[in-house]
Design an enzyme around this catalytic site. Structure first.
Site, PDB file in Angstrom:
ATOM      1  N   TYR A   1     -29.753 -40.907 -37.012  1.00 50.93           N
ATOM      2  CA  TYR A   1     -29.858 -40.639 -35.578  1.00 50.93           C
ATOM      3  C   TYR A   1     -30.630 -41.747 -34.873  1.00 50.93           C
ATOM      4  CZ  TYR A   1     -31.006 -37.988 -31.303  1.00 50.93           C
ATOM      5  OH  TYR A   1     -31.146 -37.566 -30.002  1.00 50.93           O
TER       6      TYR A   1
ATOM      7  N   SER B   1     -32.409 -41.864 -26.960  1.00 51.61           N
ATOM      8  CA  SER B   1     -33.580 -41.095 -27.359  1.00 51.61           C
ATOM      9  C   SER B   1     -34.713 -42.058 -27.676  1.00 51.61           C
ATOM     10  CB  SER B   1     -33.262 -40.254 -28.601  1.00 51.61           C
ATOM     11  OG  SER B   1     -34.439 -39.737 -29.191  1.00 51.61           O
TER      12      SER B   1
END
Length: 251
Positions: free
Chosen positions: A156, A142
């Site tokens: 994350y 990401s």
């Protein structure tokens, strides 16, 4: 290179990017192996692929459980003869996103699904790839792993940064073996995971995001390249950018 007949193992295949990738690869006549935590979601994808004339097999498991992952790999190798492509798409963020509010359990869960599971699945399929002299590993990271933000979350962002590093490590260790690794780095993607954000994005905001289908197109492209070629990093950004308020700027 055609994906016809290739054995493609996809984690997180019950929804989002994993599901979209499985459906797209199946259309390219790949033999698709679906892995994920929720058996009911996997069965829906499996049934959809098989009903359209494709080949799919599903395994309900936690990718952070090494024994379960290795059992799945052994079953796939026994049934299909090997693994050609691994797509590590499983992953999620935590309910709390900031350093001081994210709990130890949340941190561990995020690391397990995004990073530990990616490592375990890779360990499980690499021996088969080494034996055949070819293999493609595609890890889904990401932009939060490149530019950390509270919106993505502390745990994350760290996990996705590690996935990028891990992909480079695979290419370093397995140079000249026929194994290639790529990392797909999308910006915001409109998937069900957004519904778990502290502030759920509006419909208008979602319309400016990359779709799961867009990411699946990129993943399928990487898997379909001739084995002599590789795309180590592929960044996918939306062409319509929002300002800091979350609004779409008007030209």
């Amino acid at each position: 290179m055609s994906l016809e007949g290739k054995v493609c193992v996809i984690t997180g295949a019950g929804s989002g990017i994993g599901r979209a990738s499985a459906l797209m690869m199946a259309k390219e006549r790949a033999r698709v192996v679906l892995a994920g935590r929720t058996a009911s979601k996997l069965r829906l994808v499996e049934d959809e692929i098989n009903a359209s004339g494709g080949t799919a097999r599903s395994f309900a498991l936690d990718v952070a459980t090494a024994v379960a992952v290795h059992r799945m790999a052994a079953a796939v190798i026994e049934e299909f003869g090997g693994v050609d492509v691994l797509v590590n798409s499983a992953g999620h963020s935590s309910p709390h996103r900031r350093l001081l509010t994210t709990t130890p359990d949340e941190i561990q869960d995020v690391l397990n699904s995004n990073l530990i599971g990616t490592i375990y699945c890779t360990q499980a399929v690499v021996p088969s790839m080494l034996e055949s002299g070819r293999g493609t590993i595609i890890n889904v990271s990401s932009l939060a792993g490149v530019v950390p933000a509270v919106m993505g979350g502390m745990a994350y962002s760290a996990a996705k940064a590690a996935v990028i590093n891990f992909t480079e490590f695979i290419n370093t260790e397995f140079t000249n073996t026929g194994i290639r690794a790529s990392v797909v780095i999308p910006g915001e993607v409109d998937t069900p995971i957004l519904d778990t954000r502290p502030v759920v994005p509006s419909r208008e905001a979602r319309q400016t995001m990359v779709t799961a289908g867009d990411a699946a197109e990129a993943i399928t492209l990487i898997a379909s390249l001739p084995q002599r070629s590789a795309i180590p990093h592929l960044v996918i950004r939306p062409t319509i950018l929002r300002d800091n308020s979350g609004e779409v700027p008007v030209a």
